[in-house]
Design an enzyme around this catalytic site. Structure first.
Site, PDB file in Angstrom:
ATOM      1  N   LYS A  22       0.846  -1.206   0.000  1.00  0.00           N
ATOM      2  CA  LYS A  22       0.000   0.000   0.000  1.00  0.00           C
ATOM      3  C   LYS A  22       0.876   1.250   0.000  1.00  0.00           C
ATOM      4  CE  LYS A  22      -1.856   1.594   4.020  1.00  0.00           C
ATOM      5  NZ  LYS A  22      -1.603   3.020   4.307  1.00  0.00           N
ATOM      6  N   ASN A  23       1.880   1.267   0.879  1.00  0.00           N
ATOM      7  CA  ASN A  23       2.637   2.509   1.079  1.00  0.00           C
ATOM      8  C   ASN A  23       3.704   2.745   0.031  1.00  0.00           C
ATOM      9  OD1 ASN A  23       0.976   2.990   3.191  1.00  0.00           O
ATOM     10  ND2 ASN A  23       2.463   2.470   4.784  1.00  0.00           N
ATOM     11  N   ARG A  97      -4.367  10.477   4.518  1.00  0.00           N
ATOM     12  CA  ARG A  97      -3.069  11.131   4.684  1.00  0.00           C
ATOM     13  C   ARG A  97      -2.249  11.013   3.406  1.00  0.00           C
ATOM     14  NH1 ARG A  97      -0.096  14.497   8.087  1.00  0.00           N
ATOM     15  NH2 ARG A  97       2.110  14.069   7.710  1.00  0.00           N
ATOM     16  N   CYS A 121      -5.577  11.348  11.778  1.00  0.00           N
ATOM     17  CA  CYS A 121      -6.429  10.229  12.186  1.00  0.00           C
ATOM     18  C   CYS A 121      -6.175   9.984  13.673  1.00  0.00           C
ATOM     19  CB  CYS A 121      -6.123   8.987  11.352  1.00  0.00           C
ATOM     20  SG  CYS A 121      -4.464   8.405  11.558  1.00  0.00           S
ATOM     21  N   ARG A 126      -0.793  14.393  12.938  1.00  0.00           N
ATOM     22  CA  ARG A 126      -0.177  14.302  11.611  1.00  0.00           C
ATOM     23  C   ARG A 126       0.115  15.681  11.000  1.00  0.00           C
ATOM     24  NH1 ARG A 126      -1.761   9.077  10.016  1.00  0.00           N
ATOM     25  NH2 ARG A 126       0.040   9.080   8.638  1.00  0.00           N
ATOM     26  N   PRO A 127       0.903  16.541  11.650  1.00  0.00           N
ATOM     27  CA  PRO A 127       1.224  17.859  11.084  1.00  0.00           C
ATOM     28  C   PRO A 127       2.021  17.720   9.788  1.00  0.00           C
ATOM     29  CG  PRO A 127       2.643  17.376  12.940  1.00  0.00           C
ATOM     30  CD  PRO A 127       1.614  16.292  12.910  1.00  0.00           C
ATOM     31  N   ILE A 128       2.128  18.835   9.061  1.00  0.00           N
ATOM     32  CA  ILE A 128       2.898  18.795   7.797  1.00  0.00           C
ATOM     33  C   ILE A 128       3.986  19.866   7.786  1.00  0.00           C
ATOM     34  CG2 ILE A 128       0.965  17.806   6.490  1.00  0.00           C
ATOM     35  CD1 ILE A 128       0.459  20.551   5.288  1.00  0.00           C
ATOM     36  N   ASP A 129       4.427  20.291   8.965  1.00  0.00           N
ATOM     37  CA  ASP A 129       5.438  21.352   9.062  1.00  0.00           C
ATOM     38  C   ASP A 129       6.756  20.968   8.376  1.00  0.00           C
ATOM     39  OD1 ASP A 129       5.457  19.433  11.160  1.00  0.00           O
ATOM     40  OD2 ASP A 129       6.982  20.601  12.186  1.00  0.00           O
ATOM     41  N   ASP A 310       4.002   0.566  12.330  1.00  0.00           N
ATOM     42  CA  ASP A 310       2.772  -0.042  11.801  1.00  0.00           C
ATOM     43  C   ASP A 310       2.559  -1.470  12.275  1.00  0.00           C
ATOM     44  OD1 ASP A 310       2.909   1.617   8.550  1.00  0.00           O
ATOM     45  OD2 ASP A 310       2.404   2.316  10.556  1.00  0.00           O
ATOM     46  N   ILE A 332       7.099   6.910  17.255  1.00  0.00           N
ATOM     47  CA  ILE A 332       6.794   7.594  15.988  1.00  0.00           C
ATOM     48  C   ILE A 332       5.525   8.424  16.082  1.00  0.00           C
ATOM     49  CG2 ILE A 332       6.376   7.295  13.511  1.00  0.00           C
ATOM     50  CD1 ILE A 332       9.203   6.468  14.406  1.00  0.00           C
ATOM     51  N   ARG A 403      -8.844  -0.736   4.372  1.00  0.00           N
ATOM     52  CA  ARG A 403      -8.041   0.325   3.743  1.00  0.00           C
ATOM     53  C   ARG A 403      -6.689  -0.217   3.312  1.00  0.00           C
ATOM     54  NH1 ARG A 403      -7.328   5.559   7.250  1.00  0.00           N
ATOM     55  NH2 ARG A 403      -5.811   5.813   5.588  1.00  0.00           N
TER      56      ARG A 403
HETATM   57  C1  EPZ Z   1       3.931   6.960   6.493  1.00  0.00           C
HETATM   58  O1  EPZ Z   1       3.110   7.968   7.067  1.00  0.00           O
HETATM   59  C2  EPZ Z   1       3.027   5.739   6.345  1.00  0.00           C
HETATM   60  N1  EPZ Z   1       1.898   6.043   5.472  1.00  0.00           N
HETATM   61  C3  EPZ Z   1       2.509   5.315   7.730  1.00  0.00           C
HETATM   62  O2  EPZ Z   1       1.738   4.120   7.556  1.00  0.00           O
HETATM   63  C4  EPZ Z   1       3.701   5.006   8.623  1.00  0.00           C
HETATM   64  O3  EPZ Z   1       3.239   4.675   9.917  1.00  0.00           O
HETATM   65  C5  EPZ Z   1       4.619   6.230   8.697  1.00  0.00           C
HETATM   66  O4  EPZ Z   1       5.024   6.622   7.357  1.00  0.00           O
HETATM   67  C6  EPZ Z   1       5.864   5.964   9.519  1.00  0.00           C
HETATM   68  O5  EPZ Z   1       6.570   4.908   8.981  1.00  0.00           O
HETATM   69  C7  EPZ Z   1       2.080   6.030   4.125  1.00  0.00           C
HETATM   70  O6  EPZ Z   1       3.163   5.792   3.630  1.00  0.00           O
HETATM   71  C8  EPZ Z   1       0.877   6.331   3.296  1.00  0.00           C
HETATM   72  P1  EPZ Z   1       5.806  10.352   8.761  1.00  0.00           P
HETATM   73  P2  EPZ Z   1       3.630   9.505   7.132  1.00  0.00           P
HETATM   74  O7  EPZ Z   1       5.725  11.617   7.997  1.00  0.00           O
HETATM   75  O8  EPZ Z   1       4.423   9.814   5.927  1.00  0.00           O
HETATM   76  C9  EPZ Z   1       5.471  13.452  12.386  1.00  0.00           C
HETATM   77  C10 EPZ Z   1      -0.184   2.779   7.673  1.00  0.00           C
HETATM   78  O9  EPZ Z   1      -0.759   2.215   8.611  1.00  0.00           O
HETATM   79  N2  EPZ Z   1       5.514  14.488  11.355  1.00  0.00           N
HETATM   80  O10 EPZ Z   1       7.052   9.527   8.689  1.00  0.00           O
HETATM   81  O11 EPZ Z   1       2.468  10.342   7.457  1.00  0.00           O
HETATM   82  C11 EPZ Z   1       4.174  12.664  12.305  1.00  0.00           C
HETATM   83  O12 EPZ Z   1       3.132  13.349  13.001  1.00  0.00           O
HETATM   84  C12 EPZ Z   1       0.322   4.201   7.842  1.00  0.00           C
HETATM   85  O13 EPZ Z   1       0.040   2.245   6.554  1.00  0.00           O
HETATM   86  C13 EPZ Z   1       5.602  15.827  11.752  1.00  0.00           C
HETATM   87  O14 EPZ Z   1       5.651  16.140  12.937  1.00  0.00           O
HETATM   88  O15 EPZ Z   1       4.590   9.407   8.405  1.00  0.00           O
HETATM   89  C14 EPZ Z   1       4.536  11.358  12.960  1.00  0.00           C
HETATM   90  O16 EPZ Z   1       4.458  11.507  14.366  1.00  0.00           O
HETATM   91  C15 EPZ Z   1       0.036   4.746   9.244  1.00  0.00           C
HETATM   92  N3  EPZ Z   1       5.615  16.790  10.792  1.00  0.00           N
HETATM   93  C16 EPZ Z   1       5.997  11.156  12.537  1.00  0.00           C
HETATM   94  O17 EPZ Z   1       6.481  12.456  12.142  1.00  0.00           O
HETATM   95  C17 EPZ Z   1       5.573  16.491   9.445  1.00  0.00           C
HETATM   96  O18 EPZ Z   1       5.612  17.418   8.609  1.00  0.00           O
HETATM   97  C18 EPZ Z   1       6.168  10.190  11.368  1.00  0.00           C
HETATM   98  O19 EPZ Z   1       5.437  10.707  10.300  1.00  0.00           O
HETATM   99  C19 EPZ Z   1       5.489  15.134   9.062  1.00  0.00           C
HETATM  100  C20 EPZ Z   1       5.461  14.141  10.032  1.00  0.00           C
END
Ligand code: EPZ
Length: 422
Positions: A22-23, A97, A121, A126-129, A310, A332, A403
């Site tokens: 999926k990812n 997301r 969720c 899930r911020p995007i900073d 995950d 995480i 999903r």
């Molecule tokens: C990806 O999510 C995966 N989703 C997630 O899988 C997975 O858990 C995650 O990576 C970690 O491995 C997809 O690939 C679609 P991150 P992503 O950005 O990209 C914080 C599943 O079940 N963060 O690595 O959203 C964030 O809040 C899903 O398949 C910021 O603070 O994960 C989190 O605490 C769930 N600011 C941590 O970093 C940002 O701008 C990791 O997030 C971005 C992220």
């Protein structure tokens, strides 16, 4: 079909083929926007998140066609005038997301995009900073109004970017933007997940010049044009790990065909600590578990190649009926223990030590009950708990599970589980 009924207490035996990732599929589907030629993505999983992404692409005028063994995508007719993703099905953008990777792809293709803030969720806000700070260094200007995020760039240019945390999504968005930017981008502190490597493999097959994928520093040369290609989506390491922990918890012997073993080192290490025998065969991963699982003193989630967040909830399920006491530390996401309450209703003994740690005292038996899934991997963990528990379990809210899992009930039934979706 939003609930699953399970008669637990049955060991798993047999073999099951692991679906496409999926990812990996989601960012690669977004990346098809970067070329006007056709891409054929084989082994693309037929799951709700992929259907949602395809709906978003079609709402932008992209041609997407399912075929026997995959999906064919052509983004030549992308509507590139003032592109407002707001005209996409908003509940789709909000609820997923992974739509966030459309940000980087559309910046790369069009240079401007407006989209709803992508959905968080229950596992975290899930911020995007990190995404925004990185893309700003490439010339992207952001504005926000009424819950809509607007991003635009007169010219996208390369930059030397350091991520403060190896965010998977931010890494993917920088790559999707940088392949079309002018000049070279160096991304330091990049995520090393296999799904990032798959995205880079796909883009390189389309003509992109990327070095260092899978490492902490990735270099991307901007190219003026990308081409279509054929790409095989790799197997899903999280689905393979979910079934692995199902076998460890329920006992038995299963062959996980095509499991991406080389991406599962931390997962296999934990399974062996729990007492499983894991053998690597030419067909995939052969798992045998004939005893009660053993507890582990401390399990910590971490960015790849550490233990994946995950699989934290599926591992927690197994530890609830292990022999001994365990501690799990989730590093995480800030809210990934929502599954504790429903597990307690089965008789599990779990104590929340703080926001990031739980202590588990393993019990001999869990007893089936009714549980509600509230998110994807927690829902899968409850399903595994139903396999392990005595008696009948009913899991509701299963649309979360669908999903990410293409045929989880059918797969587990083929392994001997007494499971039906209703
Ligand atoms: C990806 O999510 C995966 N989703 C997630 O899988 C997975 O858990 C995650 O990576 C970690 O491995 C997809 O690939 C679609 P991150 P992503 O950005 O990209 C914080 C599943 O079940 N963060 O690595 O959203 C964030 O809040 C899903 O398949 C910021 O603070 O994960 C989190 O605490 C769930 N600011 C941590 O970093 C940002 O701008 C990791 O997030 C971005 C992220």
């Amino acid at each position: 079909m939003d609930s699953i009924h399970i008669q637990g207490g049955v060991a798993l035996r047999g073999k099951v083929r692991i679906q496409g990732s999926k990812n990996a599929a989601l960012p690669i589907l977004a990346a098809t926007l970067l070329t006007k030629e056709t891409s054929h993505l084989q082994n693309c999983p037929r799951i709700a998140d992929v259907y949602c992404m395809i709906r978003l692409l079609r709402s932008l005028g992209v041609c997407v066609r399912w075929e026997e063994n995959g999906v064919r995508v052509n983004a030549k007719s992308l509507q590139t005038d003032e592109l407002v993703l707001g005209n996409m099905p908003t509940e789709a953008v909000r609820s997923m997301r992974s739509s966030l990777c459309l940000l980087g792809a559309l910046l790369g293709r069009v240079g401007a995009v407006t989209m709803e803030y992508p959905g968080g969720c229950v596992i975290g806000e899930r911020p995007i900073d990190i995404h925004i700070a990185a893309l700003k260094q490439m010339g992207v200007v952001f504005a926000e109004a009424d819950g809509m995020l607007t991003a635009s760039a007169q010219t996208l240019h390369g930059a030397d970017i350091t991520l403060p945390f190896p965010s998977v999504g931010a890494t993917e968005n920088v790559i999707l933007t940088a392949v079309m930017a002018e000049g070279t981008t160096i991304l330091r502190g990049a995520a090393r997940e296999p799904e990032v490597v798959a995205l880079c493999e796909y883009l390189e097959q389309c003509g992109a010049r990327i070095e260092g994928a899978g490492g902490q520093t990735i270099q991307i040369e901007g190219t003026g044009q990308l081409y279509g290609t054929h790409y095989q989506i790799p197997p899903d390491r999280i689905v393979a790990g979910t079934y692995l922990f199902g076998a460890v918890g329920a006992g038995g012997s299963v062959l996980l065909e095509r499991a991406p073993i080389q991406q599962m080192e931390a997962v296999l290490e934990l399974a062996k600590q729990m007492g499983a025998q894991c053998d690597l065969t030419t067909e995939g991963l052969y798992v045998q578990m004939e005893t009660r699982p053993q507890a582990v003193p401390l399990l910590c989630t971490a960015p790849y190649p550490g233990f994946p967040t995950d699989l934290q909830s599926p591992a927690l399920t197994v530890l609830t009926c292990a022999e001994g006491d365990s501690v799990i530390e989730e590093n995480i996401f800030e809210n990934r223990f929502r599954v504790v309450e429903p597990l307690r209703s089965l008789g599990a003994q779990i104590e929340l030590l703080d926001r990031h740690r739980v202590a588990v005292h393993g019990v001999e038996r869990l007893h089936g009950t009714v549980m509600e899934a509230k998110e994807l991997r927690g829902g899968a963990a409850l399903l595994l708990a139903g396999l392990v528990a005595d008696g009948e379990s009913i899991i509701t809210g299963c649309s979360y599970i669908y999903r990410g899992y293409e045929n989880i009930c059918k797969d587990l039934r083929e392994l001997g589980a007494r499971i039906t979706s209703v």
